[in-house]
Design an enzyme around this catalytic site. Structure first.
Site, PDB file in Angstrom:
ATOM      1  N   GLN A  14      45.474  45.878  45.494  1.00  0.00           N
ATOM      2  CA  GLN A  14      44.347  46.323  46.333  1.00  0.00           C
ATOM      3  C   GLN A  14      43.998  45.288  47.403  1.00  0.00           C
ATOM      4  N   ASP A  15      43.689  44.058  46.965  1.00  0.00           N
ATOM      5  CA  ASP A  15      43.228  43.045  47.923  1.00  0.00           C
ATOM      6  C   ASP A  15      44.345  42.645  48.874  1.00  0.00           C
ATOM      7  N   ASP A  58      58.365  35.702  42.055  1.00  0.00           N
ATOM      8  CA  ASP A  58      57.520  35.991  40.896  1.00  0.00           C
ATOM      9  C   ASP A  58      56.766  34.724  40.514  1.00  0.00           C
ATOM     10  N   LEU A  80      46.935  35.952  45.412  1.00  0.00           N
ATOM     11  CA  LEU A  80      46.202  37.090  44.838  1.00  0.00           C
ATOM     12  C   LEU A  80      46.919  37.676  43.624  1.00  0.00           C
ATOM     13  N   SER A  84      45.622  41.471  36.309  1.00  0.00           N
ATOM     14  CA  SER A  84      44.207  41.514  36.698  1.00  0.00           C
ATOM     15  C   SER A  84      43.343  42.468  35.882  1.00  0.00           C
ATOM     16  N   SER A 125      37.531  34.341  39.791  1.00  0.00           N
ATOM     17  CA  SER A 125      36.843  35.580  39.428  1.00  0.00           C
ATOM     18  C   SER A 125      35.497  35.328  38.754  1.00  0.00           C
ATOM     19  N   GLU A 127      34.637  36.830  36.296  1.00  0.00           N
ATOM     20  CA  GLU A 127      34.893  36.902  34.852  1.00  0.00           C
ATOM     21  C   GLU A 127      34.854  35.502  34.224  1.00  0.00           C
ATOM     22  N   TYR A 149      41.887  37.003  29.957  1.00  0.00           N
ATOM     23  CA  TYR A 149      41.939  37.003  31.426  1.00  0.00           C
ATOM     24  C   TYR A 149      40.963  35.970  31.996  1.00  0.00           C
ATOM     25  N   LYS A 153      41.747  32.645  34.195  1.00  0.00           N
ATOM     26  CA  LYS A 153      41.182  32.395  35.537  1.00  0.00           C
ATOM     27  C   LYS A 153      40.460  31.052  35.589  1.00  0.00           C
ATOM     28  N   HIS A 179      35.104  43.937  43.233  1.00  0.00           N
ATOM     29  CA  HIS A 179      35.141  44.675  44.497  1.00  0.00           C
ATOM     30  C   HIS A 179      36.170  45.789  44.381  1.00  0.00           C
TER      31      HIS A 179
HETATM   32  P1  NDP Z   1      45.672  44.231  41.651  1.00  0.00           P
HETATM   33  O1  NDP Z   1      45.878  44.385  40.191  1.00  0.00           O
HETATM   34  O2  NDP Z   1      45.417  45.421  42.493  1.00  0.00           O
HETATM   35  O3  NDP Z   1      46.949  43.475  42.259  1.00  0.00           O
HETATM   36  C1  NDP Z   1      47.607  42.447  41.566  1.00  0.00           C
HETATM   37  C2  NDP Z   1      48.853  42.055  42.318  1.00  0.00           C
HETATM   38  O4  NDP Z   1      49.515  40.997  41.620  1.00  0.00           O
HETATM   39  C3  NDP Z   1      49.898  43.184  42.457  1.00  0.00           C
HETATM   40  O5  NDP Z   1      50.451  43.120  43.748  1.00  0.00           O
HETATM   41  C4  NDP Z   1      50.944  42.804  41.420  1.00  0.00           C
HETATM   42  O6  NDP Z   1      52.231  43.281  41.717  1.00  0.00           O
HETATM   43  C5  NDP Z   1      50.906  41.288  41.551  1.00  0.00           C
HETATM   44  N1  NDP Z   1      51.497  40.574  40.422  1.00  0.00           N
HETATM   45  C6  NDP Z   1      51.138  40.649  39.116  1.00  0.00           C
HETATM   46  N2  NDP Z   1      51.871  39.804  38.381  1.00  0.00           N
HETATM   47  C7  NDP Z   1      52.728  39.177  39.227  1.00  0.00           C
HETATM   48  C8  NDP Z   1      53.721  38.191  39.065  1.00  0.00           C
HETATM   49  N3  NDP Z   1      54.014  37.678  37.875  1.00  0.00           N
HETATM   50  N4  NDP Z   1      54.384  37.746  40.173  1.00  0.00           N
HETATM   51  C9  NDP Z   1      54.109  38.277  41.380  1.00  0.00           C
HETATM   52  N5  NDP Z   1      53.179  39.233  41.606  1.00  0.00           N
HETATM   53  C10 NDP Z   1      52.493  39.669  40.528  1.00  0.00           C
HETATM   54  O7  NDP Z   1      44.486  43.169  41.826  1.00  0.00           O
HETATM   55  P2  NDP Z   1      43.383  43.049  42.989  1.00  0.00           P
HETATM   56  O8  NDP Z   1      44.023  43.242  44.292  1.00  0.00           O
HETATM   57  O9  NDP Z   1      42.184  43.826  42.612  1.00  0.00           O
HETATM   58  O10 NDP Z   1      42.949  41.512  42.815  1.00  0.00           O
HETATM   59  C11 NDP Z   1      43.625  40.467  43.513  1.00  0.00           C
HETATM   60  C12 NDP Z   1      43.350  39.145  42.818  1.00  0.00           C
HETATM   61  O11 NDP Z   1      41.965  38.875  42.799  1.00  0.00           O
HETATM   62  C13 NDP Z   1      43.803  39.101  41.361  1.00  0.00           C
HETATM   63  O12 NDP Z   1      44.212  37.776  41.114  1.00  0.00           O
HETATM   64  C14 NDP Z   1      42.540  39.399  40.583  1.00  0.00           C
HETATM   65  O13 NDP Z   1      42.615  38.842  39.294  1.00  0.00           O
HETATM   66  C15 NDP Z   1      41.514  38.709  41.452  1.00  0.00           C
HETATM   67  N6  NDP Z   1      40.168  39.233  41.432  1.00  0.00           N
HETATM   68  C16 NDP Z   1      39.960  40.583  41.682  1.00  0.00           C
HETATM   69  C17 NDP Z   1      38.681  41.071  41.743  1.00  0.00           C
HETATM   70  C18 NDP Z   1      38.423  42.515  41.989  1.00  0.00           C
HETATM   71  O14 NDP Z   1      37.303  42.972  41.669  1.00  0.00           O
HETATM   72  N7  NDP Z   1      39.350  43.269  42.561  1.00  0.00           N
HETATM   73  C19 NDP Z   1      37.506  40.162  41.565  1.00  0.00           C
HETATM   74  C20 NDP Z   1      37.858  38.787  41.342  1.00  0.00           C
HETATM   75  C21 NDP Z   1      39.144  38.346  41.290  1.00  0.00           C
HETATM   76  P3  NDP Z   1      52.755  44.745  41.220  1.00  0.00           P
HETATM   77  O15 NDP Z   1      52.361  45.694  42.317  1.00  0.00           O
HETATM   78  O16 NDP Z   1      54.204  44.513  41.090  1.00  0.00           O
HETATM   79  O17 NDP Z   1      52.058  45.033  39.913  1.00  0.00           O
HETATM   80  P1  GDR Z   2      36.136  44.026  35.081  1.00  0.00           P
HETATM   81  O1  GDR Z   2      36.397  45.498  35.651  1.00  0.00           O
HETATM   82  O2  GDR Z   2      36.488  43.891  33.660  1.00  0.00           O
HETATM   83  O3  GDR Z   2      34.748  43.638  35.507  1.00  0.00           O
HETATM   84  O4  GDR Z   2      37.223  43.182  35.907  1.00  0.00           O
HETATM   85  P2  GDR Z   2      36.488  46.913  34.937  1.00  0.00           P
HETATM   86  O5  GDR Z   2      36.278  47.898  36.016  1.00  0.00           O
HETATM   87  O6  GDR Z   2      37.707  47.043  34.104  1.00  0.00           O
HETATM   88  O7  GDR Z   2      35.215  46.914  33.931  1.00  0.00           O
HETATM   89  C1  GDR Z   2      33.887  46.768  34.424  1.00  0.00           C
HETATM   90  C2  GDR Z   2      32.904  47.078  33.320  1.00  0.00           C
HETATM   91  O8  GDR Z   2      32.925  48.496  33.055  1.00  0.00           O
HETATM   92  C3  GDR Z   2      32.893  48.679  31.655  1.00  0.00           C
HETATM   93  N1  GDR Z   2      33.493  49.970  31.316  1.00  0.00           N
HETATM   94  C4  GDR Z   2      34.774  50.331  31.551  1.00  0.00           C
HETATM   95  N2  GDR Z   2      35.787  49.658  32.157  1.00  0.00           N
HETATM   96  C5  GDR Z   2      36.974  50.292  32.268  1.00  0.00           C
HETATM   97  N3  GDR Z   2      37.984  49.657  32.887  1.00  0.00           N
HETATM   98  N4  GDR Z   2      37.184  51.553  31.768  1.00  0.00           N
HETATM   99  C6  GDR Z   2      36.193  52.257  31.134  1.00  0.00           C
HETATM  100  O9  GDR Z   2      36.390  53.370  30.679  1.00  0.00           O
HETATM  101  C7  GDR Z   2      34.925  51.616  31.037  1.00  0.00           C
HETATM  102  N5  GDR Z   2      33.726  52.000  30.518  1.00  0.00           N
HETATM  103  C8  GDR Z   2      32.875  51.007  30.688  1.00  0.00           C
HETATM  104  C9  GDR Z   2      33.687  47.507  31.096  1.00  0.00           C
HETATM  105  O10 GDR Z   2      33.413  47.325  29.710  1.00  0.00           O
HETATM  106  C10 GDR Z   2      33.179  46.383  31.980  1.00  0.00           C
HETATM  107  O11 GDR Z   2      31.995  45.856  31.470  1.00  0.00           O
HETATM  108  C11 GDR Z   2      37.405  43.402  37.304  1.00  0.00           C
HETATM  109  C12 GDR Z   2      38.887  43.124  37.628  1.00  0.00           C
HETATM  110  O12 GDR Z   2      39.125  43.487  38.976  1.00  0.00           O
HETATM  111  C13 GDR Z   2      39.198  41.655  37.440  1.00  0.00           C
HETATM  112  O13 GDR Z   2      40.526  41.385  37.902  1.00  0.00           O
HETATM  113  C14 GDR Z   2      38.195  40.832  38.254  1.00  0.00           C
HETATM  114  O14 GDR Z   2      38.429  39.459  38.089  1.00  0.00           O
HETATM  115  C15 GDR Z   2      36.769  41.174  37.846  1.00  0.00           C
HETATM  116  O15 GDR Z   2      36.557  42.563  38.053  1.00  0.00           O
HETATM  117  C16 GDR Z   2      35.725  40.419  38.657  1.00  0.00           C
END
Ligand code: NDP
Ligand code: GDR
Length: 336
Positions: A14-15, A58, A80, A84, A125, A127, A149, A153, A179
């Site tokens: 996503q990001d 990787d 990124l 995740s 994060s 988290e 996780y 982090k 986000h």
């Molecule tokens: P996504 O899960 O959407 O994307 C994760 C990416 O990491 C994908 O492109 C995936 O590739 C790649 N990846 C996973 N494992 C490996 C590996 N071993 N080597 C190379 N690439 C790899 O995550 P987001 O875009 O939501 O998040 C981006 C980053 O920000 C992550 O590190 C996440 O933990 C962190 N983060 C996200 C938040 C959020 O709310 N979205 C908040 C805070 C932190 P593939 O497509 O092949 O699976």
């Molecule tokens: P989070 O996101 O764990 O905060 O991590 P997620 O959307 O998985 O959960 C948020 C909260 O919702 C509650 N929840 C559920 N969650 C999921 N996934 N499915 C369900 O059915 C459900 N019902 C309730 C969860 O218990 C939790 O409290 C995300 C990821 O993007 C991480 O990679 C990132 O680091 C953090 O946000 C900030």
């Protein structure tokens, strides 16, 4: 001025997709690292694929990182890539540690060896705050992670700080709160809700099974958050920044907003499944983004309600257009 080159790990995520768009708009040459999988999934970057360079690598393989840096010589790296999804981290804790924790060290080491002037962004994060030690959470709040996780982090965060202090690297950690966007992975709660609402609205399903509705999150729009990442690497000195909206909403509120936007009552459709509860929960997250506001001039543009309704509208349109989505319900349940 010479064109800057940035390497994004996790460009297929996503990001990564929003950041690649943003950097292209800023005139960057964008290189994206993708890992080898049996069917390459470029859905999120299909529209810009001809404008970016993709290279295989990787985070589990340090030699691949060293060769990418040696070949492409980026000035900035946005790390990124990670495992995740929090529930999977209980099922695959070692893999989570390998990519989300040690993967950061591998990249930092590659930078140290190939070109220590590279500026590095680590995707930390909220988290890491887990069982929160203060409200709201800022750069000074102690960490108390609640999942493998979160633990991984915390390691990624501190190794970034450590390489900054040990080797003088321009290594920055962005502590981003949740986000989402219409490109959010299907298993994360706000996307699960938006897609569920769309399917219910169109009469394709009746129930949406969720876990803990009382959890509260500080949720913004991914498109806003990637701007903050870039701003961090434009600073003279590396640092740590919290990026958040400063508001918190329960999962129940997410349901209310999403269902009512579609003219539905969430209470008629949301059902509880204990298998979506986590062994240890993060109950409340709310960030204090004042440092990012003061130093980076960053603030979010999209509100909670705008985000949720944008996601519901996008999923309704996608389903109406005949797009098919994998059903991830069974595979994202935690087995007890
Ligand atoms: P996504 O899960 O959407 O994307 C994760 C990416 O990491 C994908 O492109 C995936 O590739 C790649 N990846 C996973 N494992 C490996 C590996 N071993 N080597 C190379 N690439 C790899 O995550 P987001 O875009 O939501 O998040 C981006 C980053 O920000 C992550 O590190 C996440 O933990 C962190 N983060 C996200 C938040 C959020 O709310 N979205 C908040 C805070 C932190 P593939 O497509 O092949 O699976
Ligand atoms: P989070 O996101 O764990 O905060 O991590 P997620 O959307 O998985 O959960 C948020 C909260 O919702 C509650 N929840 C559920 N969650 C999921 N996934 N499915 C369900 O059915 C459900 N019902 C309730 C969860 O218990 C939790 O409290 C995300 C990821 O993007 C991480 O990679 C990132 O680091 C953090 O946000 C900030």
């Amino acid at each position: 001025m010479a064109q800057k080159r940035a390497l994004i790990t996790g460009i297929t995520g996503q990001d990564g997709s929003y950041l690649a768009e943003f950097l292209l708009q800023q005139g960057y040459d964008v290189v994206g690292m993708i890992r080898r999988i049996s069917v390459i999934n470029l859905d999120r970057i299909e529209h810009i694929q001809d404008k970016v360079t993709l290279v295989q690598g990787d985070l589990l393989d340090e030699a691949s990182l060293i060769s990418i840096l040696t070949e492409f010589r980026p000035q900035e790296i946005y790390n990124l890539a990670a495992m995740s999804f929090v529930p999977t981290s209980w099922q695959q804790p070692v893999l989570t540690g390998e990519s989300t924790a040690l993967g950061v060290t591998r990249m930092l080491d590659a930078i140290r060896l190939v070109d220590p002037t590279i500026r590095f962004y680590q995707a930390s994060s909220s988290e890491m705050f887990g069982k929160v030690q203060e409200v709201p959470q800022s750069e000074r709040t102690p960490f108390y992670p609640r999942s493998p996780y979160g633990v991984a982090k915390v390691y990624g965060h501190w190794i970034t700080v450590n390489y900054r202090e040990s080797y003088g690297l321009h290594a920055t950690s962005g502590i981003l709160f949740n986000h989402g966007s219409p490109r959010r992975g299907l298993e994360f709660v706000e996307r699960k809700i938006s897609l569920g609402v769309a399917a219910i609205k169109l009469g394709r399903q009746d129930k949406l099974y969720l876990g803990n509705l009382d959890a509260r999150r500080d949720l913004g729009f991914a498109g806003d958050y990637v701007r903050a990442m870039w701003c961090m690497l434009q600073q003279d000195a590396p640092d740590d920044y919290v990026v958040a909206t400063g508001e918190t909403h329960s999962i129940r509120e997410m349901c209310e907003v999403a269902f009512s936007h579609a003219g539905l009552d969430w209470q008629n459709h949301v059902a509880s499944d204990p298998r979506f509860y986590r062994p240890a929960e993060v109950d409340l997250l709310v960030g204090d983004p004042s440092k990012a506001g003061a130093k980076l001039g960053w603030e979010p543009m999209v509100s909670f309600k705008e985000l949720i309704t944008m996601m519901v509208d996008s999923d309704v349109q996608a389903l109406q257009a005949g797009r098919r989505f994998a059903d991830v319900t069974e595979i994202t349940r935690l087995k007890r």
